[in-house]
Motif scaffolding. Sequence first.
Motif, PDB file in Angstrom:
ATOM      1  N   MET A  94      -2.684 -10.290  -3.217  1.00 26.34           N
ATOM      2  CA  MET A  94      -3.177 -10.234  -4.042  1.00 26.34           C
ATOM      3  C   MET A  94      -4.399  -9.795  -4.152  1.00 26.34           C
ATOM      4  O   MET A  94      -5.511 -10.636  -5.109  1.00 26.34           O
ATOM      5  CB  MET A  94      -3.230 -12.090  -4.790  1.00 26.34           C
ATOM      6  N   ILE A  95      -5.591  -9.083  -2.925  1.00 31.02           N
ATOM      7  CA  ILE A  95      -6.372  -8.661  -3.072  1.00 31.02           C
ATOM      8  C   ILE A  95      -6.844  -7.089  -4.191  1.00 31.02           C
ATOM      9  O   ILE A  95      -6.064  -7.169  -5.047  1.00 31.02           O
ATOM     10  CB  ILE A  95      -6.919  -7.666  -1.851  1.00 31.02           C
ATOM     11  N   GLU A  96      -7.569  -6.863  -4.038  1.00 33.39           N
ATOM     12  CA  GLU A  96      -8.217  -6.121  -5.035  1.00 33.39           C
ATOM     13  C   GLU A  96      -8.271  -4.817  -4.976  1.00 33.39           C
ATOM     14  O   GLU A  96      -7.706  -4.111  -4.160  1.00 33.39           O
ATOM     15  CB  GLU A  96      -9.667  -6.237  -5.572  1.00 33.39           C
ATOM     16  N   THR A  97      -7.756  -4.040  -6.139  1.00 39.50           N
ATOM     17  CA  THR A  97      -7.214  -2.410  -5.676  1.00 39.50           C
ATOM     18  C   THR A  97      -8.186  -1.744  -5.068  1.00 39.50           C
ATOM     19  O   THR A  97      -9.511  -1.325  -5.347  1.00 39.50           O
ATOM     20  CB  THR A  97      -6.310  -2.048  -7.148  1.00 39.50           C
ATOM     21  N   ARG A  98      -7.707  -0.971  -3.775  1.00 37.36           N
ATOM     22  CA  ARG A  98      -8.903  -0.129  -3.067  1.00 37.36           C
ATOM     23  C   ARG A  98      -7.804   1.065  -2.537  1.00 37.36           C
ATOM     24  O   ARG A  98      -7.070   1.450  -2.767  1.00 37.36           O
ATOM     25  CB  ARG A  98      -9.318  -0.812  -2.446  1.00 37.36           C
ATOM     26  N   TYR A  99      -9.297   2.189  -2.458  1.00 42.21           N
ATOM     27  CA  TYR A  99      -8.874   3.878  -2.130  1.00 42.21           C
ATOM     28  C   TYR A  99      -9.512   4.270  -0.604  1.00 42.21           C
ATOM     29  O   TYR A  99     -10.583   3.462  -0.554  1.00 42.21           O
ATOM     30  CB  TYR A  99      -8.739   4.962  -3.281  1.00 42.21           C
ATOM     31  N   GLU A 102       0.429  -1.525   0.317  1.00 44.98           N
ATOM     32  CA  GLU A 102       0.237  -0.295  -0.143  1.00 44.98           C
ATOM     33  C   GLU A 102       1.150   0.962  -0.059  1.00 44.98           C
ATOM     34  O   GLU A 102       2.136   1.051   0.502  1.00 44.98           O
ATOM     35  CB  GLU A 102      -0.809  -0.118   1.263  1.00 44.98           C
ATOM     36  N   THR A 103       0.307   2.056  -0.805  1.00 46.10           N
ATOM     37  CA  THR A 103       1.025   4.120  -0.110  1.00 46.10           C
ATOM     38  C   THR A 103      -0.185   5.003  -0.094  1.00 46.10           C
ATOM     39  O   THR A 103      -0.666   4.428  -0.111  1.00 46.10           O
ATOM     40  CB  THR A 103       1.283   4.132  -2.036  1.00 46.10           C
ATOM     41  N   VAL A 104       1.207   5.184   1.426  1.00 48.15           N
ATOM     42  CA  VAL A 104       0.122   6.200   1.912  1.00 48.15           C
ATOM     43  C   VAL A 104       0.551   7.616   0.886  1.00 48.15           C
ATOM     44  O   VAL A 104       1.849   8.146   2.154  1.00 48.15           O
ATOM     45  CB  VAL A 104      -0.090   6.746   3.657  1.00 48.15           C
ATOM     46  N   THR A 105       0.203   8.496   0.729  1.00 53.74           N
ATOM     47  CA  THR A 105       0.307   9.438   0.533  1.00 53.74           C
ATOM     48  C   THR A 105      -0.040  11.124   1.090  1.00 53.74           C
ATOM     49  O   THR A 105      -1.186  11.177   1.068  1.00 53.74           O
ATOM     50  CB  THR A 105      -0.302   9.815  -1.137  1.00 53.74           C
ATOM     51  N   GLU A 158      -4.119   8.776 -11.691  1.00 47.41           N
ATOM     52  CA  GLU A 158      -5.031   8.720 -12.654  1.00 47.41           C
ATOM     53  C   GLU A 158      -4.349   6.988 -12.615  1.00 47.41           C
ATOM     54  O   GLU A 158      -3.263   7.037 -12.693  1.00 47.41           O
ATOM     55  CB  GLU A 158      -4.491   9.880 -13.436  1.00 47.41           C
ATOM     56  N   ASP A 159      -5.535   6.443 -12.975  1.00 49.57           N
ATOM     57  CA  ASP A 159      -5.262   4.917 -12.709  1.00 49.57           C
ATOM     58  C   ASP A 159      -6.017   4.126 -13.766  1.00 49.57           C
ATOM     59  O   ASP A 159      -7.265   4.610 -14.162  1.00 49.57           O
ATOM     60  CB  ASP A 159      -4.983   4.162 -11.882  1.00 49.57           C
ATOM     61  N   MET A 193      -3.558   4.748  -0.666  1.00 45.45           N
ATOM     62  CA  MET A 193      -4.255   3.390  -1.863  1.00 45.45           C
ATOM     63  C   MET A 193      -3.356   1.859  -1.628  1.00 45.45           C
ATOM     64  O   MET A 193      -2.526   1.666  -1.387  1.00 45.45           O
ATOM     65  CB  MET A 193      -3.082   4.031  -2.740  1.00 45.45           C
ATOM     66  N   THR A 194      -4.279   1.400  -1.467  1.00 46.19           N
ATOM     67  CA  THR A 194      -4.248  -0.282  -1.724  1.00 46.19           C
ATOM     68  C   THR A 194      -3.935  -0.845  -2.997  1.00 46.19           C
ATOM     69  O   THR A 194      -4.691  -1.021  -4.001  1.00 46.19           O
ATOM     70  CB  THR A 194      -4.932  -1.113  -0.858  1.00 46.19           C
ATOM     71  N   ALA A 195      -2.937  -1.256  -3.480  1.00 43.60           N
ATOM     72  CA  ALA A 195      -1.976  -2.167  -4.717  1.00 43.60           C
ATOM     73  C   ALA A 195      -2.774  -3.073  -5.121  1.00 43.60           C
ATOM     74  O   ALA A 195      -2.919  -3.811  -6.260  1.00 43.60           O
ATOM     75  CB  ALA A 195      -0.772  -1.549  -4.796  1.00 43.60           C
TER      76      ALA A 195
END
Length: 269
Positions: A124-129, A61-64, A74-75, A91-93
């Motif tokens: 390997m979980i789904e991306t989420r924000y 994950e990234t914490v910005t 943008e993704d 963001m959880t990649a």
Amino acid sequence: MPDKDKCDVGINEPRLVARKFLARPQHEGVGAIVRRSIGRLVSVLFTAPAGFPDHPHRGFETVTYMLQGSVTHEDFEGHKGTIGAGDVQWMTAGRGIVHSVMPAPQGTQRGLQLWVNLSSKYKMIETRYQEMSSKDIVEITKDGIKVRVIAGEAMGSLRQPIPKSWNAFVYVLEGEGIFGWSKSSPVNAHHLLLLGVGDGLEAWNKSSKLLRFILVGGEPLGESLVQFGPFVMNTKKEIDQTIDDFENYSNGFEKARHWRSESGLSLDF
């Protein structure tokens, strides 16, 4: 933190500074100046057209947190948004994302990004924000000390508990301070302090200027870790599989085949 004010953060068994690191500037992305520390804490300074165009991630994950200016994310999932000074994006990649992070067209942008490793069962979980605007972040001021709480708790009678089983570190943003019960030498901006065993930290401001720092702690996963650029997995075999998935647009990277950000740029890996 004003001059001579002390912030007591769990004084029953104060943590000492185990090691000290200076985060030195280096160039990354397209024209951005980055300071990388242990624990994958990144301090970023950049102005347009510098930035971080299209690039992948998996396994963490990234914490910005923006300190100054703003950036647009943008993704390939269709998510797009802008965060400004005081805002946070978590963001959880997960299993895979390709995204870009580009600065506002005017002014200097300054921010922090922390990489948070995911345990093997969540890689390997789904991306989420999760996105938080500055006005929604809890902010507490007491006795001349101001704390912004992004995750967790703070300011219980000016004491911040840190569970003994957790790892923890301090990163100094501005000013000059002393950290740890040992009254060690003053530390100034861009230093990261790895804290030893204990349940808290004491900090003193040693100048007439504001002392600004972040305190980060977390429970160790106790798992093996292998990093290759923007991918963080548990084994080399998983890294090899991730590279294969990215190059072949599979297993989480399917949408990368035809997606390009509006910036129209990409980084090679």
